[in-house]
Design an enzyme around this catalytic site. Structure first.
Site, PDB file in Angstrom:
ATOM      1  N   SER A  14       0.758  -1.181  -0.279  1.00  0.00           N
ATOM      2  CA  SER A  14      -0.260   0.245   0.294  1.00  0.00           C
ATOM      3  C   SER A  14       0.352   1.142  -0.038  1.00  0.00           C
ATOM      4  O   SER A  14       0.355   2.203  -0.764  1.00  0.00           O
ATOM      5  CB  SER A  14      -0.966  -0.125   1.191  1.00  0.00           C
ATOM      6  OG  SER A  14      -1.993  -1.501   1.430  1.00  0.00           O
ATOM      7  N   CYS A  42      -2.261  -6.078   1.948  1.00  0.00           N
ATOM      8  CA  CYS A  42      -3.908  -5.385   1.808  1.00  0.00           C
ATOM      9  C   CYS A  42      -4.325  -6.069   0.613  1.00  0.00           C
ATOM     10  O   CYS A  42      -6.022  -6.813   0.595  1.00  0.00           O
ATOM     11  CB  CYS A  42      -4.087  -4.067   1.614  1.00  0.00           C
ATOM     12  SG  CYS A  42      -5.362  -4.007   2.233  1.00  0.00           S
ATOM     13  N   CYS A  47      -6.972  -7.324   3.715  1.00  0.00           N
ATOM     14  CA  CYS A  47      -8.059  -6.547   3.797  1.00  0.00           C
ATOM     15  C   CYS A  47      -9.218  -6.938   3.053  1.00  0.00           C
ATOM     16  O   CYS A  47      -9.286  -7.285   3.131  1.00  0.00           O
ATOM     17  CB  CYS A  47      -7.999  -4.662   3.509  1.00  0.00           C
ATOM     18  SG  CYS A  47      -6.300  -4.279   3.978  1.00  0.00           S
ATOM     19  N   LYS A  50      -9.687 -10.667   2.669  1.00  0.00           N
ATOM     20  CA  LYS A  50      -9.905 -10.764   4.243  1.00  0.00           C
ATOM     21  C   LYS A  50     -11.802 -10.671   3.792  1.00  0.00           C
ATOM     22  O   LYS A  50     -12.789 -11.215   5.065  1.00  0.00           O
ATOM     23  CB  LYS A  50      -9.756 -10.455   4.980  1.00  0.00           C
ATOM     24  CG  LYS A  50     -10.892 -10.063   6.187  1.00  0.00           C
ATOM     25  CD  LYS A  50     -11.554  -9.101   6.813  1.00  0.00           C
ATOM     26  CE  LYS A  50     -10.712  -7.851   6.433  1.00  0.00           C
ATOM     27  NZ  LYS A  50      -9.915  -7.082   7.855  1.00  0.00           N
ATOM     28  N   TYR A 176      -7.618  -8.058  16.223  1.00  0.00           N
ATOM     29  CA  TYR A 176      -9.239  -7.937  15.181  1.00  0.00           C
ATOM     30  C   TYR A 176      -9.015  -9.259  14.029  1.00  0.00           C
ATOM     31  O   TYR A 176      -9.795  -9.542  13.453  1.00  0.00           O
ATOM     32  CB  TYR A 176      -9.143  -7.011  14.570  1.00  0.00           C
ATOM     33  CG  TYR A 176      -8.094  -6.207  12.975  1.00  0.00           C
ATOM     34  CD1 TYR A 176      -8.147  -6.368  11.571  1.00  0.00           C
ATOM     35  CD2 TYR A 176      -6.280  -5.838  13.897  1.00  0.00           C
ATOM     36  CE1 TYR A 176      -6.968  -6.304  10.920  1.00  0.00           C
ATOM     37  CE2 TYR A 176      -5.535  -5.665  12.267  1.00  0.00           C
ATOM     38  CZ  TYR A 176      -6.162  -6.173  11.174  1.00  0.00           C
ATOM     39  OH  TYR A 176      -5.076  -5.860  10.211  1.00  0.00           O
ATOM     40  N   GLU A 180     -12.434 -11.645  13.079  1.00  0.00           N
ATOM     41  CA  GLU A 180     -12.691 -11.770  11.676  1.00  0.00           C
ATOM     42  C   GLU A 180     -13.141 -13.264  11.494  1.00  0.00           C
ATOM     43  O   GLU A 180     -13.312 -13.667  10.925  1.00  0.00           O
ATOM     44  CB  GLU A 180     -12.133 -10.954  11.246  1.00  0.00           C
ATOM     45  CG  GLU A 180     -11.889  -9.393  11.112  1.00  0.00           C
ATOM     46  CD  GLU A 180     -11.329  -7.647  10.534  1.00  0.00           C
ATOM     47  OE1 GLU A 180     -11.332  -7.603  10.374  1.00  0.00           O
ATOM     48  OE2 GLU A 180     -10.241  -8.740   9.713  1.00  0.00           O
ATOM     49  N   GLY A 259      -0.231 -12.326  16.382  1.00  0.00           N
ATOM     50  CA  GLY A 259       0.067 -10.420  16.080  1.00  0.00           C
ATOM     51  C   GLY A 259       0.737 -10.798  14.868  1.00  0.00           C
ATOM     52  O   GLY A 259       1.225 -11.812  14.519  1.00  0.00           O
ATOM     53  N   HIS A 433     -34.488   8.483   8.869  1.00  0.00           N
ATOM     54  CA  HIS A 433     -35.268   7.451   9.730  1.00  0.00           C
ATOM     55  C   HIS A 433     -36.062   6.439   8.663  1.00  0.00           C
ATOM     56  O   HIS A 433     -36.573   6.606   7.548  1.00  0.00           O
ATOM     57  CB  HIS A 433     -36.564   7.806  10.557  1.00  0.00           C
ATOM     58  CG  HIS A 433     -37.716   6.690  11.035  1.00  0.00           C
ATOM     59  ND1 HIS A 433     -36.790   6.198  12.536  1.00  0.00           N
ATOM     60  CD2 HIS A 433     -38.882   6.819  10.828  1.00  0.00           C
ATOM     61  CE1 HIS A 433     -37.630   5.340  13.103  1.00  0.00           C
ATOM     62  NE2 HIS A 433     -39.081   5.582  11.837  1.00  0.00           N
ATOM     63  N   GLU A 438     -29.465   6.514  12.741  1.00  0.00           N
ATOM     64  CA  GLU A 438     -30.297   7.861  13.442  1.00  0.00           C
ATOM     65  C   GLU A 438     -29.879   7.272  15.449  1.00  0.00           C
ATOM     66  O   GLU A 438     -29.641   8.478  15.562  1.00  0.00           O
ATOM     67  CB  GLU A 438     -31.264   7.742  13.217  1.00  0.00           C
ATOM     68  CG  GLU A 438     -32.662   6.206  13.381  1.00  0.00           C
ATOM     69  CD  GLU A 438     -34.108   7.058  13.210  1.00  0.00           C
ATOM     70  OE1 GLU A 438     -34.429   7.811  13.358  1.00  0.00           O
ATOM     71  OE2 GLU A 438     -34.524   5.508  13.486  1.00  0.00           O
TER      72      GLU A 438
HETATM   73  C1  LIG Z   1      -4.803 -11.048   7.526  1.00  0.00           C
HETATM   74  C2  LIG Z   1      -5.353  -8.894   7.563  1.00  0.00           C
HETATM   75  C3  LIG Z   1      -6.146  -8.293   7.463  1.00  0.00           C
HETATM   76  C4  LIG Z   1      -6.542  -6.736   6.835  1.00  0.00           C
HETATM   77  N1  LIG Z   1      -7.224  -5.716   6.967  1.00  0.00           N
HETATM   78  C5  LIG Z   1      -6.856  -4.266   7.277  1.00  0.00           C
HETATM   79  C6  LIG Z   1      -8.166  -3.695   6.906  1.00  0.00           C
HETATM   80  O1  LIG Z   1      -9.369  -4.538   7.082  1.00  0.00           O
HETATM   81  N2  LIG Z   1      -8.050  -2.509   7.332  1.00  0.00           N
HETATM   82  C7  LIG Z   1      -7.220  -1.852   7.064  1.00  0.00           C
HETATM   83  O2  LIG Z   1      -6.911  -0.432   6.616  1.00  0.00           O
HETATM   84  N3  LIG Z   1      -6.027  -2.582   7.077  1.00  0.00           N
HETATM   85  C8  LIG Z   1      -5.996  -4.024   7.400  1.00  0.00           C
HETATM   86  N4  LIG Z   1      -4.311  -4.857   6.884  1.00  0.00           N
HETATM   87  C9  LIG Z   1      -3.474  -4.081   7.515  1.00  0.00           C
HETATM   88  C10 LIG Z   1      -2.555  -3.441   5.863  1.00  0.00           C
HETATM   89  O3  LIG Z   1      -3.280  -4.854   4.954  1.00  0.00           O
HETATM   90  C11 LIG Z   1      -1.797  -3.025   5.792  1.00  0.00           C
HETATM   91  O4  LIG Z   1      -1.698  -1.805   7.118  1.00  0.00           O
HETATM   92  C12 LIG Z   1      -1.199  -2.545   4.803  1.00  0.00           C
HETATM   93  O5  LIG Z   1      -0.766  -3.215   3.940  1.00  0.00           O
HETATM   94  C13 LIG Z   1       0.675  -1.972   5.441  1.00  0.00           C
HETATM   95  O6  LIG Z   1       1.267  -1.372   3.928  1.00  0.00           O
HETATM   96  P1  LIG Z   1       2.393  -1.345   4.041  1.00  0.00           P
HETATM   97  O7  LIG Z   1       2.595  -0.457   2.317  1.00  0.00           O
HETATM   98  O8  LIG Z   1       3.051  -1.450   5.248  1.00  0.00           O
HETATM   99  O9  LIG Z   1       2.838  -3.424   3.913  1.00  0.00           O
HETATM  100  P2  LIG Z   1       2.615  -4.205   3.265  1.00  0.00           P
HETATM  101  O10 LIG Z   1       1.803  -3.837   2.042  1.00  0.00           O
HETATM  102  O11 LIG Z   1       2.778  -4.983   4.184  1.00  0.00           O
HETATM  103  O12 LIG Z   1       3.946  -4.263   1.851  1.00  0.00           O
HETATM  104  C14 LIG Z   1       5.185  -4.599   1.952  1.00  0.00           C
HETATM  105  C15 LIG Z   1       5.456  -5.390   0.558  1.00  0.00           C
HETATM  106  O13 LIG Z   1       7.048  -5.164   0.516  1.00  0.00           O
HETATM  107  C16 LIG Z   1       7.292  -6.436   0.278  1.00  0.00           C
HETATM  108  N5  LIG Z   1       8.974  -7.188   0.749  1.00  0.00           N
HETATM  109  C17 LIG Z   1       8.743  -7.154   2.556  1.00  0.00           C
HETATM  110  N6  LIG Z   1      10.658  -7.792   1.742  1.00  0.00           N
HETATM  111  C18 LIG Z   1      11.191  -6.544   0.884  1.00  0.00           C
HETATM  112  C19 LIG Z   1      12.596  -6.610  -0.090  1.00  0.00           C
HETATM  113  N7  LIG Z   1      13.321  -6.693   0.911  1.00  0.00           N
HETATM  114  N8  LIG Z   1      12.499  -6.545  -1.821  1.00  0.00           N
HETATM  115  C20 LIG Z   1      11.088  -6.444  -2.031  1.00  0.00           C
HETATM  116  N9  LIG Z   1      10.206  -6.397  -1.620  1.00  0.00           N
HETATM  117  C21 LIG Z   1       9.504  -6.913   0.100  1.00  0.00           C
HETATM  118  C22 LIG Z   1       6.220  -7.235   0.645  1.00  0.00           C
HETATM  119  O14 LIG Z   1       6.382  -8.528  -0.326  1.00  0.00           O
HETATM  120  C23 LIG Z   1       5.019  -6.351   0.465  1.00  0.00           C
HETATM  121  O15 LIG Z   1       4.484  -6.783  -0.733  1.00  0.00           O
HETATM  122  C24 LIG Z   1      -4.847  -6.259   7.144  1.00  0.00           C
HETATM  123  C25 LIG Z   1      -3.811  -6.858   7.407  1.00  0.00           C
HETATM  124  C26 LIG Z   1      -3.715  -8.491   7.651  1.00  0.00           C
HETATM  125  C27 LIG Z   1      -2.058  -9.357   7.568  1.00  0.00           C
END
Ligand SMILES: Cc1cc2nc3c(=O)[nH]c(=O)nc-3n(C[C@H](O)[C@H](O)[C@H](O)COP(=O)(O)OP(=O)(O)OC[C@H]3O[C@@H](n4cnc5c(N)ncnc54)[C@H](O)[C@@H]3O)c2cc1C
Length: 448
Positions: A14, A42, A47, A50, A176, A180, A259, A433, A438
């Site tokens: 993301s 995500c 997200c 899920k 969460y 879920e 966690g 309503h 509401e």
């Molecule tokens: C089961 C679950 C449900 C969730 N549901 C929600 C929700 O409903 N709503 C919400 O807002 N958030 C939700 N989240 C949280 C959300 O997914 C994260 O907060 C978000 O994805 C964080 O984004 P990010 O960019 O920090 O990392 P990420 O999206 O985790 O992206 C990190 C990327 O870096 C890549 N990477 C790692 N190390 C390296 C490397 N050395 N070289 C190249 N690539 C690498 C990984 O492969 C990954 O693709 C959920 C998380 C989980 C686990």
């Protein structure tokens, strides 16, 4: 050109994708490395899949609810393989969207693992690449408890790809992801037991949300064992989980939703001089700059607010700061959150105990009721709503809900909170309503 790129982003989740795209749109020369899947957690194992699973699971209630409205539905049957195949198709489509978005912004995508060599150099597939700025956006990773048989349990990563749906499952955790998935498995017809070491679910939210959600989940048929933890898993035909009180649970699957940890291990950050916290999180200042000025970090790897919209907002701030006008900021106040358990939870602002902990004199308004829809369905599902109000300023500090579409409802209230809305203004707002929402503008009697 002194460097190969202006920005090199590690991680196309993301935060990384958003920062890279924005930086490129500001005219920066950008490359992004992704070792696993475009879109990150995500899109692939968070997200999106899920929520698709949560929709699938909710049909269980929907089929039952139809009877009171005069519908008769033949015995519904669920097919896990169909759900997985359709979900995978959608995720593949989204991976393609992410690729197109990056390419059309002229961001170079490198499908490899990258590590940091020094303040301006990354190593990827045996090559060294230089960049004026390096952005760490590597997200987080699930952590299993260290105990005998932990390898027999699966995490949320694998939950999205199970070959078959287990007949009986134990879900461990009270956050969460645990609630879920317990709701998802139960809704899909799995005999589900949730094991949690705490006294109530969702300990980081308003206490009444976790308590009420636990009651509702149990009413729907999820078994919840509080104040017990798992100590081992053994295979004896099926899986045998032993708990801290010595009791055992038989199941065909154990999900460890215990966690997540920042994904900063082995990235070469320490050698490059980047300071990490004790739990491995990359430490950043308010501008997302690490202890090495040319290296920034955003999103889950910084272990602050682990939500996609927060990672997106942080990505935009970094891109704007490095290559734009530098005017963007992120506010961590009033971040709304939804939990897609059954029933949903939606919350924004301060919990009652947070508000009191800050020394604020608060009044609390609460309501528990049966939604109009269920007057005909016979469902025992109830809705809980709560407002936390500052007595001195009359400002609404927290809006909390357990009930259908809580996330959809709370989003609008988060705007009101950001505008500093007072309880008087809530009261002066005409309700829609008949809706559940509401109730938020008609609660008059303070409970405390
Ligand atoms: C089961 C679950 C449900 C969730 N549901 C929600 C929700 O409903 N709503 C919400 O807002 N958030 C939700 N989240 C949280 C959300 O997914 C994260 O907060 C978000 O994805 C964080 O984004 P990010 O960019 O920090 O990392 P990420 O999206 O985790 O992206 C990190 C990327 O870096 C890549 N990477 C790692 N190390 C390296 C490397 N050395 N070289 C190249 N690539 C690498 C990984 O492969 C990954 O693709 C959920 C998380 C989980 C686990």
């Amino acid at each position: 050109m002194k460097y190969d790129y202006d920005l090199f982003t590690i991680g196309a989740g993301s935060g990384g994708v958003r920062a890279s795209r924005f930086a490129a749109n500001f005219g920066a020369r950008v490359a992004i490395a992704e070792e696993r899947y475009l879109g990150g957690t995500c899109v692939n194992v968070g997200c999106i899949p899920k929520k698709l699973f949560a929709y699938a699971a909710h049909y269980h209630d929907d089929f039952e609810d139809t009877h009171g409205y005069g519908w008769s539905v033949n015995q519904p049957a669920f097919n896990w393989a169909t759900l997985i195949a359709n979900k995978d198709k959608e995720i593949t489509r989204l991976n393609g969207v992410y690729e197109r978005v990056l390419k059309s912004a002229n961001v170079e995508i490198l499908h490899e693992r990258a590590t940091v060599v020094d303040a301006h150099t990354v190593s990827i597939a045996g090559r060294q690449i230089t960049a004026q700025h390096i952005l760490i956006a590597t997200g987080g990773w699930p952590v299993k408890p260290s105990m005998p048989g932990a390898e027999l349990g699966f995490t949320s990563n694998e939950a999205f790809h199970l070959d078959t749906l287990p007949g009986r499952i134990v879900v461990v955790g009270g956050g969460y992801i645990a609630v879920e998935f317990a709701s998802i498995f139960h809704g899909l017809g799995v005999d589900t037991t949730l094991v949690y070491r705490g006294e109530r679910l969702l300990k980081s939210f308003d206490a009444e949300l976790g308590t009420f959600l636990g009651e509702q989940m149990q009413t729907k048929g999820v078994k919840i064992l509080f104040q017990r933890n798992i100590t081992s898993i053994a295979r004896a035909g099926s899986l045998k989980s032993t708990l801290t009180d010595g009791s055992t649970l038989e199941s065909n699957g154990v999900m460890l939703a215990t966690g997540r940890a920042p994904n900063a291990h082995g990235l070469g950050l320490e050698n490059a001089g980047v300071k990490l916290a004790e739990n491995g999180a990359v430490m950043v200042d308010k501008n997302f700059q690490t202890s090495v000025p040319s290296i920034h970090a955003i999103g889950d790897v910084t272990d602050r607010v682990l939500l996609t919209p927060v990672a997106l907002a942080e990505g935009m701030v970094v891109a704007d700061r490095l290559f734009g006008k530098g005017a963007r900021t992120v506010s961590y106040d009033n971040i709304p959150t939804a939990i897609f358990s059954n029933p949903n939870v939606g919350t924004v602002g301060l919990s009652e105990s947070e508000a009191r902990g800050r020394g604020l004199d608060v009044s609390v308004f609460k309501s528990k009721f049966t939604a109009l829809k269920h007057t005909l369905t016979g469902s025992k599902e109830r809705v809980f709503m709560k407002l936390v109000v500052d007595k001195r300023t009359n400002r609404v500090l927290g809006v909390h809900m357990v009930g259908p579409d809580a996330g959809e409802i709370i989003q609008g209230f988060s705007v009101a909170l950001n505008c500093g809305a007072t309880k008087q203004q809530f009261d002066a707002t005409i309700g829609i309503h008949p809706t559940m929402a509401e109730e938020f503008v008609t609660m008059r009697e303070s409970a405390a």
